[in-house]
Design an enzyme around this catalytic site. Structure first.
Site, mmCIF file in Angstrom:
data_model
loop_
_atom_site.group_PDB
_atom_site.id
_atom_site.type_symbol
_atom_site.label_atom_id
_atom_site.label_comp_id
_atom_site.label_asym_id
_atom_site.label_seq_id
_atom_site.Cartn_x
_atom_site.Cartn_y
_atom_site.Cartn_z
ATOM 1 N N GLY A 11 7.017 11.873 4.346
ATOM 2 C CA GLY A 11 7.517 10.582 4.813
ATOM 3 C C GLY A 11 8.996 10.398 4.549
ATOM 4 O O GLY A 11 9.655 11.255 3.960
ATOM 5 N N ASP A 37 -5.928 14.610 0.182
ATOM 6 C CA ASP A 37 -6.238 13.296 0.733
ATOM 7 C C ASP A 37 -6.385 12.323 -0.436
ATOM 8 O O ASP A 37 -7.349 12.415 -1.209
ATOM 9 C CB ASP A 37 -7.527 13.362 1.543
ATOM 10 N N ILE A 38 -5.444 11.391 -0.587
ATOM 11 C CA ILE A 38 -5.466 10.518 -1.756
ATOM 12 C C ILE A 38 -6.648 9.557 -1.753
ATOM 13 O O ILE A 38 -6.948 8.940 -2.774
ATOM 14 C CB ILE A 38 -4.147 9.725 -1.906
ATOM 15 N N THR A 102 5.908 -3.010 -0.722
ATOM 16 C CA THR A 102 6.564 -3.606 0.447
ATOM 17 C C THR A 102 6.820 -5.104 0.309
ATOM 18 O O THR A 102 6.161 -5.794 -0.479
ATOM 19 C CB THR A 102 5.676 -3.382 1.689
ATOM 20 N N TYR A 126 -2.075 -5.183 6.283
ATOM 21 C CA TYR A 126 -1.136 -4.251 5.654
ATOM 22 C C TYR A 126 -0.640 -4.811 4.325
ATOM 23 O O TYR A 126 -0.714 -4.147 3.282
ATOM 24 C CB TYR A 126 0.051 -3.973 6.582
ATOM 25 N N TRP A 151 12.242 -2.900 5.163
ATOM 26 C CA TRP A 151 12.907 -2.378 6.368
ATOM 27 C C TRP A 151 13.595 -1.044 6.085
ATOM 28 O O TRP A 151 14.795 -0.870 6.323
ATOM 29 C CB TRP A 151 13.910 -3.402 6.893
#
Length: 285
Positions: A11, A37-38, A102, A126, A151
């Site tokens: 990422g 795979d977490i 976030t 989310y 952002w």
């Protein structure tokens, strides 16, 4: 030699952390969903037990807001249970857990920047799943750093890439004038995460660029710096298909950094200018 396990290494932030750490005296353990795979607690536990990392950095996540709304269970599985599994592994191995979160944990109804002491109230799946991930980290791992940002732009940024693609094609760009936050460079964010990981006290930190802007102003600045003459038109958030479900106001105050005597990131415009100047083929970003 200390070992740093970066989950979600492909990422935006994971790649930058890898670049910054690969020439330092640490052993990097780089995985993405194809390797570990977490959401699979046994796979996480086995990998951590075999490699015994000193730090576990969770950059993985399902970040597509619309996709999270369409598949609530998958969103919580990745963003919440994934964080839980890594936190449990960190506790068992006495590692330090670093969780990337976030601004979407806030409802966007505020008019002043949110500090680390303000109460989250996410309105989207989310945001709710990321907050659940934060809470699992706090519950299961006593040695942790949680970093909220907003952002984030860099290689792999879907919003930035779409704006540049539209600009390259000369198509009019419609951007929300009623969504405000702080654009943050993935490169600078990665640098700060490493600094916090290595030397900051445990806890929650807001880490963003300085200043703030609307999506419209952000898109305008991207287009201006790219040299394009494409028109950017301000619209209401509901008419901005790229960001319609994001909070209307989610400016994060970096209060904990200031109070801890830790330097802040540059102004968002400076980071954006630096990022675009480093790129030759904007539409491929």
């Amino acid at each position: 030699m200390q070992k740093v396990w970066i989950c979600g290494a492909n990422g935006r932030v994971g790649r930058k952390m890898t670049e910054l750490l690969e020439n330092t005296p640490v052993e990097l353990l780089l995985t993405d969903i194809d390797a570990v795979d977490i959401t699979d607690s046994k796979a996480v536990r086995d990998y951590a037990g075999m490699n015994r990392p000193h730090f576990i950095v969770n950059c993985a996540g399902l970040t597509d807001v619309a996709a999270c709304e369409e598949n609530k269970e998958e969103a919580f599985k990745v963003n919440a249970l994934g964080a839980r599994n890594l936190s449990v592994a960190a506790r068992m191995g006495k590692a330090r857990m670093i969780q990337l979160s976030t601004d979407d944990v806030f409802d966007g109804s505020g008019q002043t920047p949110y500090t680390e002491f303000d109460t989250p109230n996410p309105q989207t799946i989310y945001g709710k799943s990321k907050l659940a991930g934060e809470n699992f980290v706090k519950e299961f791992c006593n040695r942790h750093i949680i970093v909220r940002s907003s952002w984030i732009f860099g290689e792999g940024s879907s919003y930035f890439s779409k704006i540049m693609k539209l600009a390259g094609e000369g198509k009019t760009i419609y951007a929300a004038a009623d969504q405000t936050a702080v654009p943050t460079g993935a490169s600078e964010l990665a640098e700060k995460i490493i600094e916090l990981m290595e030397s900051a006290p445990d806890g929650l930190y807001h880490v963003t660029g300085q200043g703030s802007c609307s999506r419209y102003e952000f898109a305008q600045e991207i287009v201006r710096l790219s040299g394009s003459q494409t028109e950017v038109v301000p619209v209401a958030a509901v008419d901005d298909r790229l960001t319609a479900m994001r909070p209307s106001y989610s400016v994060l105050d970096n209060m904990m950094l200031r109070m801890s005597g830790i330097s802040l990131l540059p102004e968002w415009k400076i980071m954006l200018e630096r990022f675009i100047a480093d790129r030759k083929d904007y539409t491929s970003i």
